[in-house]
Design a protein around this motif. Structure first.
Motif, short mmCIF file in Angstrom:
data_model
loop_
_atom_site.label_atom_id
_atom_site.label_comp_id
_atom_site.label_asym_id
_atom_site.label_seq_id
_atom_site.Cartn_x
_atom_site.Cartn_y
_atom_site.Cartn_z
N LEU B 344 0.83 -1.20 0.00
CA LEU B 344 0.00 0.00 0.00
C LEU B 344 0.87 1.25 0.00
O LEU B 344 0.56 2.24 -0.67
N GLY B 348 0.78 4.19 -2.61
CA GLY B 348 0.52 5.55 -2.15
C GLY B 348 1.60 6.52 -2.62
O GLY B 348 1.31 7.64 -3.06
N ARG B 352 -0.95 9.50 -8.33
CA ARG B 352 -1.91 9.31 -9.42
C ARG B 352 -1.22 9.22 -10.77
O ARG B 352 -0.21 9.87 -11.02
N VAL B 730 -8.05 1.89 -4.29
CA VAL B 730 -6.79 2.64 -4.37
C VAL B 730 -6.33 2.76 -5.82
O VAL B 730 -5.94 3.83 -6.30
N TRP B 733 -8.45 5.08 -7.81
CA TRP B 733 -8.08 6.46 -7.46
C TRP B 733 -6.78 6.83 -8.18
O TRP B 733 -6.65 7.93 -8.72
N MET B 734 -5.83 5.92 -8.21
CA MET B 734 -4.54 6.22 -8.84
C MET B 734 -4.70 6.50 -10.32
O MET B 734 -3.99 7.32 -10.89
#
Lengths: 174, 779, 228
Positions: B344, B348, B352, B730, B733-734
């Motif tokens: 993760l 993170g 993006r 995730v 979102w990326m």
């Protein structure tokens, strides 16, 4: 069983009267057959003669006179030697049962029935001993076990023999 | 070299262990073989794609004929026009061809140029046309098949492809001149997003395979341990027994490699018959790439040995029996959490990514892989922790729970494959759904208005009328709007930096024009200037071109093409200005509208016949009827389905494929669970008989078997769903998308439930058999 | 002619496994609260007789009657229910569920009979106390000795207060001291509870704990109580 050696052994813990000796013997070893007092008396006089015990004192408080016996050093040596000496195992070579079986075969009677009847009898005794063992103390248990193991050995022999009756018949047949 | 001797001894045990030893070795070999075959297929994918694209490029037109202004006509040039169509959801690609000389260039796989009215077809198309299934397509492609396209001219064996000869094709009617075949320009590389997706798909589908192989190596382990204990009794030391076990595992996995190769080679022969997402592959395309194949050959036996040694760490084969230490060793949490957390963190930190800027896809892939494997690592701990919390319940539940409490290792190992497969599939599906839904939003097409849009470059005087009539009389068609359309400009030079005023010209009959604008009266020869409603700026811009009584340039290529011939037409001075009306399909049209009497469509240098068609979708094969009509009017007419169906179907098919892949891996896992379950039951044969003697109901033991499978599977599905949703969110979102569907895990959860039931049901016959009292007989 | 007042009786049982007859006309009976030893050499058909008596297998011919009901006329489910409620079992080895604790093992037959868990475990613990293994309640069978495990098994057989306990070589895997202790506790508890015991053994000393003995030889029994 050597009564002389057993009585000598009982004296090792301290001097005793003849009657005490008999009671101690009966309590520990004489389950089936208690000693006669005469037997004690005869044995003690033999031991006295051989110098294995000595008279420790005589009491006469109103009744017949009672000798107190004590063990001598020679007596202690004798007990030690007896205990150290292994018992000769029973050879069990002369068996009445075997004789009966062979005779039954020779005379054309049913040997299997004979063996079964014997088996039942053995087991009946074993049940009685087991029952007694269950109610008795450790000493009882050990004595009964001794007998049970022997009976079991006999039973095994009975089983084995009934399994081999056929062959035995061939062998002993005239 | 004692260890070599010990390994050899192990191999001998595996090979000569009697019937039981062979059964165990065979079980391992088949299990490993299945896994290896899947790995080989996966490692063939690059070669497969390369071969496909090579063949694809070989039949493209060569770069030389795409030069500015085209190639000159010669003895070898060919005119061709794309005639691709869709038949019942399957794409049919093909070209109309006309040779311009005596030695026309031939596309790959074709030996003779098709004569007019004849065609060379791919084997699959030939078979389809010959079958009753292809009846409607036969109407559309009424050519006699005189040749079959050979494999080198096809992308895949199942491809529907044809080259049809034409005697009427001209450059004016859409024919494109071509001098040679073979496009050697390099293809566009995959976008970063796609790379990430591909890597994820590989992980999701292959990780369970790896786990399955690891499980297969352990098949029959209990029996092996007892045999090793017997060896200890005759004086072998612990290290020797380990080496012997390693030798056995090595032998089993080597046999598995062989079995895998055989499965692969045999399976490859049938691969041409299997279609996935409208694609199939030639057996020769399935050739594993060298280094992954080498990796498989080395890694499988090596990991088999490692797995065996690790498994034996918790088991001590003592001379008088097997001592298991697993009950005492508690699983630690911290390092298990570390891995997904790391994943993760990597995701993170990457931040993006958008669809076009080139990014390094590897951190994303690594992050995702870490998260997925982290889940698999977390699972044994979680299963243990959960199971230890379970209490009470009926005897069947108690039996199952206690069993799991005593040794949850085997159960966790099997279900960790489920966790990875399901979590990955859920994440990927969410991603696909987000991308698919976004695509739909962009197109904004409303299939409620018109489902088909056709256009053809064949323009005749009655083109529009004829088209409308033909479509109207087609079965299932409700409404048709058909016009001939072109762009027109204001003649004369414009200043530098200005745009030449442009508008559209639509030619149709009075009836059609009345449907498009509030014309009122209309006679043949009339022309109209149609303004949009409520759009003053657009109206003003239009009027710069549509000057009544002035000339208008009808050739839209006049500015860009210096050789182009100017065609002028004067907009009649009495042309009325009217307002557009929404057409029956709900759309608004504006620009110049003219009847056929005002402008003869045949004079237009570049125009198209355009039709919009609304159909009754309940009519069977309505799409095929529309396409057949189009082909009858003009074989090169393009028919586009306006619904986002095509694109949607692509996403749908990827999703279905993913779902199928996940289900296939689940089945693989089910198979390994079933085998362990059966093994375990057989080990407990005597105990089962004793329980039967007690009067235990079959149902009770059946439920206990069910719980024993269900509890770990449910836990793994829970963690997989949570992990998959998290990872999916995730990653969505990326990629700067929004999660649109949260419920995609439901089918997979359902599949997991089915797996539990299947494993239980399949192990019941054995359970029933073992519950017979034979197990009590000792003599 | 059948012995009067018997609880469980078998008449002329025949059972064949493959070509060899395991039972070839065996008869047997046991009265309420009676301890009967079934003796005979290995392979004589003792265990098969026990399995037939307990309704685990059905004989090819002959009858087994329990409390006036014919066992072979009952369905498999009915016989299972009968075994749950009226019979208890002790085997030679491998009979405790390894993943359950000892007290759970003892409670298992009660729970199979539908007794609530708490109640079942309380009863189980009482029986474990009687058999002097209450200290092992929380242990798993793998952690106790053979003699202890066998006593747990006896507790389990007796816990549901069955009418008959079937014991198949219960001391076969034990040394004589442990074996005797198990036999003592088994017969004593059974007699106290009025439970009949059918004891299969080939050891005379174990059989001596019974009230009487029946010999099985070549699939035929010699039950003196049962005049054939």
């Amino acid at each position: 069983m050597s009564i002389g050696h057993t009585l000598l052994g009982l004296l090792e813990s301290g001097p005793r009267h003849g009657y005490d000796l008999k009671r101690a013997f009966d309590e520990k070893f004489g389950h089936d057959r208690p000693l006669h007092y005469g037997q004690v008396y005869a044995t003690m006089s033999r031991l006295l003669k051989n110098g294995l015990v000595e008279v420790d004192g005589v009491e006469t408080d109103g009744g017949p006179e009672r000798k107190r016996y004590a063990i001598t050093d020679a007596g202690i040596t004798d007990v030690a030697a007896w205990l150290a000496q292994p018992e000769k195992p029973e050879p069990y070579l002369q068996s009445t049962l075997y004789t009966k079986v062979v005779l039954a075969l020779l005379t054309g009677r049913d040997a299997a029935d004979l063996l079964d009847a014997q088996r039942s009898e053995h087991l009946r005794l074993m049940r009685i001993l087991t029952d007694r063992k269950r109610q008795g103390d450790l000493a009882d248990q050990l004595i009964c076990d001794h007998a049970l193991f022997h009976l079991e050995a006999d039973l095994r022999w009975l089983e084995l023999t009934s399994a081999r009756l056929g062959r035995l018949a061939e062998v002993v047949a005239p | 070299m004692t260890w070599l001797r010990d390994l050899g001894l192990g191999i001998r045990f595996a090979a000569a262990g009697g019937r039981e030893g062979w059964a165990r070795t065979a079980l391992t070999a088949v299990g490993v073989g299945l896994g290896v075959a899947m790995l080989l297929v996966a490692s063939s994918v690059p070669h497969l794609l390369e071969q496909r694209s090579l063949r694809d490029q070989a039949r493209e037109e060569a770069a030389v004929s795409r030069t500015e202004g085209g190639v000159p006509k010669s003895e070898t040039t060919v005119l061709r026009a794309g005639a691709a169509t869709v038949y019942r959801g399957r794409e049919v690609e093909g070209f109309l061809m006309r040779a311009e000389g005596s030695r026309p260039a031939l596309p790959p796989g074709v030996t003779a140029f098709p004569a007019p009215g004849e065609m060379a077809a791919s084997p699959a198309l030939r078979d389809l046309l010959a079958s009753p299934e292809g009846g409607l397509l036969k109407e559309r492609l009424p050519y006699g098949i005189t040749a079959t396209i050979a494999d080198e001219g096809l992308r895949s064996p199942g491809e529907l492809y044809f080259y049809a000869g034409s005697d009427s094709l001209t450059p004016a009617t859409g024919g494109h001149r071509l001098a040679a075949y073979g496009d050697d320009t390099p293809g566009t590389p995959l976008t970063p997003v796609l790379v990430v997706l591909v890597i994820l798909i590989c992980v999701v589908l292959l990780a369970p395979v790896a786990i399955f192989i690891a499980t297969a190596v352990r098949f029959g382990g209990d029996r092996r341990d007892r045999r090793l204990a017997a060896l200890r009794l005759i004086g072998t030391d612990i290290r020797t027994t380990r080496r012997i076990a390693a030798g056995e595992a090595l032998f089993g996995s080597l046999l598995g490699l062989l079995a895998g190769l055989v499965f692969f080679l045999v399976g490859r022969r049938f691969v041409g018959h299997i279609e996935v997402w409208n694609h199939s592959a030639f057996p020769s395309d399935l050739t594993p790439a060298a280094w992954p194949a080498a990796l498989i050959a080395v890694a499988v036996p090596l990991s088999a040995v490692l797995v065996t040694l690790v498994a034996m760490r918790s088991v001590t084969a003592e001379p008088l029996g097997v001592v298991r230490g697993s009950g005492i060793r508690r699983r630690r949490l911290w390092w298990r959490v570390l891995v997904p957390a790391l994943g993760l963190a990597v995701l993170g930190l990457t931040g993006r990514v958008d669809e076009f800027t080139p990014v390094d896809p590897y951190p994303i892939a690594v992050g995702a892989v870490l998260v997925l494997f982290g889940l698999a690592l977390l699972l044994p701990w979680l299963v243990e922790a959960c199971v230890n919390l379970l209490r009470g319940g009926p005897p069947s539940w108690q039996l199952a729970v206690r069993r799991l409490q005593l040794d949850s290792g085997a159960a966790s190992r099997a279900v960790s494959g489920i966790a990875v497969a399901v979590a990955g599939a859920v994440a990927l599906q969410m991603l696909f759904a987000a991308m698919g839904d976004e695509f739909k939003q962009i197109t904004g097409q409303d299939p409620a208005r018109a489902q088909f849009h056709t256009y053809s470059e064949t323009v005749g005087g009655d083109a529009a009328t004829r088209t409308i009539e033909a479509f109207r009389s087609t079965e299932g068609v409700e409404r048709v709007i058909g016009t001939v359309e072109t762009y027109v400009t204001r003649p004369g030079k414009v200043e530098e930096g200005e745009i030449t005023p442009t508008t559209s010209l639509s030619i149709g009959d009075c009836a059609t024009l009345k449907e498009l604008a509030e014309i009122g009266s209309c006679e043949e020869g009339d022309a109209f200037v149609v303004h949009p409603r409520n759009n003053k700026r657009m109206s003003d811009w239009m009027d710069e071109t549509a000057r009544k009584g002035k000339e208008i340039e009808l050739n839209p290529t006049i500015d860009s093409n210096p050789g182009a011939r100017s065609v002028r037409w004067t907009l009649p001075a009495d042309a009325r200005t009217v307002t557009a009306a929404p057409d029956p399909l709900g759309e608004e049209h504006w620009g110049i509208m003219a009847t056929v009497g005002a402008v003869d469509p045949r004079t237009l240098p570049a125009a198209r016949t355009v039709a919009q068609i609304k159909v009754d979708e309940d009519v069977k094969d309505v799409a095929e009827h529309v396409r057949n009509t189009a082909a009858r009017i003009d074989p090169a007419m393009r028919v586009a389905a306006l619904t986002s169906v095509t694109r949607d179907r692509q996403y749908e098919s990827v999703q279905t494929g993913l779902r199928f892949g996940a289900v296939a891996t689940l089945m693989l896992i089910a198979a390994s669970m079933l085998i362990s379950q059966m093994e375990q039951l057989r080990e407990r044969r005597r105990l089962l008989s004793v329980l039967v003697a007690f009067g235990t109901r079959r149902v009770t033991l059946g439920w206990s078997v069910l719980w024993q499978t269900a509890v770990p599977v449910v836990i793994s599905l829970l963690i997989a769903t949570a992990g998959g949703l998290g990872l999916g969110a995730v990653m969505t979102w990326m990629l700067a998308k929004t999660v649109t569907r949260w419920w995609l895990f439901l089918p997979l959860a359902g599949a997991g439930g089915a797996l539990v039931v299947a494993v239980t049901l399949l192990s019941l016959p054995l359970l029933w058999r073992l519950m017979r009292p034979d197990g009590l007989r000792t003599e | 002619m059948t012995p009067a007042g018997s609880l469980l009786e078998a008449h002329d049982l025949r059972k064949t496994y493959g070509p060899t007859p395991a039972l070839d006309g065996a008869s047997f009976s046991v009265h309420p609260g009676e301890v009967v030893a079934v003796m005979g050499p290995s392979g004589s058909g003792k265990s098969t007789l026990l399995h037939c008596l307990a309704g685990i297998i059905t004989p090819d011919s002959g009858t087994v009657t329990y409390g006036g009901r014919e066992l072979s006329a009952m369905s498999d489910a009915e016989r299972s229910a009968l075994r749950r409620s009226d019979f208890g079992f002790v085997f030679q080895f491998g009979q405790l569920v390894p993943e359950l604790t000892c007290v759970e093992n003892v409670a298992l037959p009660l729970r199979l009979n539908g007794v609530k868990r708490k109640q079942a475990e309380r009863t189980a613990l009482e029986w474990m106390e009687r058999l002097e293994v209450e200290d092992l309640a929380a242990q798993r069978p793998g952690e106790v000795s053979g003699g202890q495990g066998q006593r747990v098994a006896v507790a389990r057989a007796l816990a549901p207060s069955p009418k008959v306990v079937f014991a198949d070589e219960p001391t076969g895997a034990l040394d004589s001291l442990n074996g005797e202790r198990v036999m003592e506790l088994l017969t004593e508890s059974a007699r106290t509870a009025g439970t009949a015991v059918v004891l299969v053994t080939h050891e005379a000393r174990v059989a001596a704990y019974a009230d009487r003995d029946v010999v099985v030889r070549d699939g035929r029994s010699r039950d003196p109580e049962y005049a054939v």
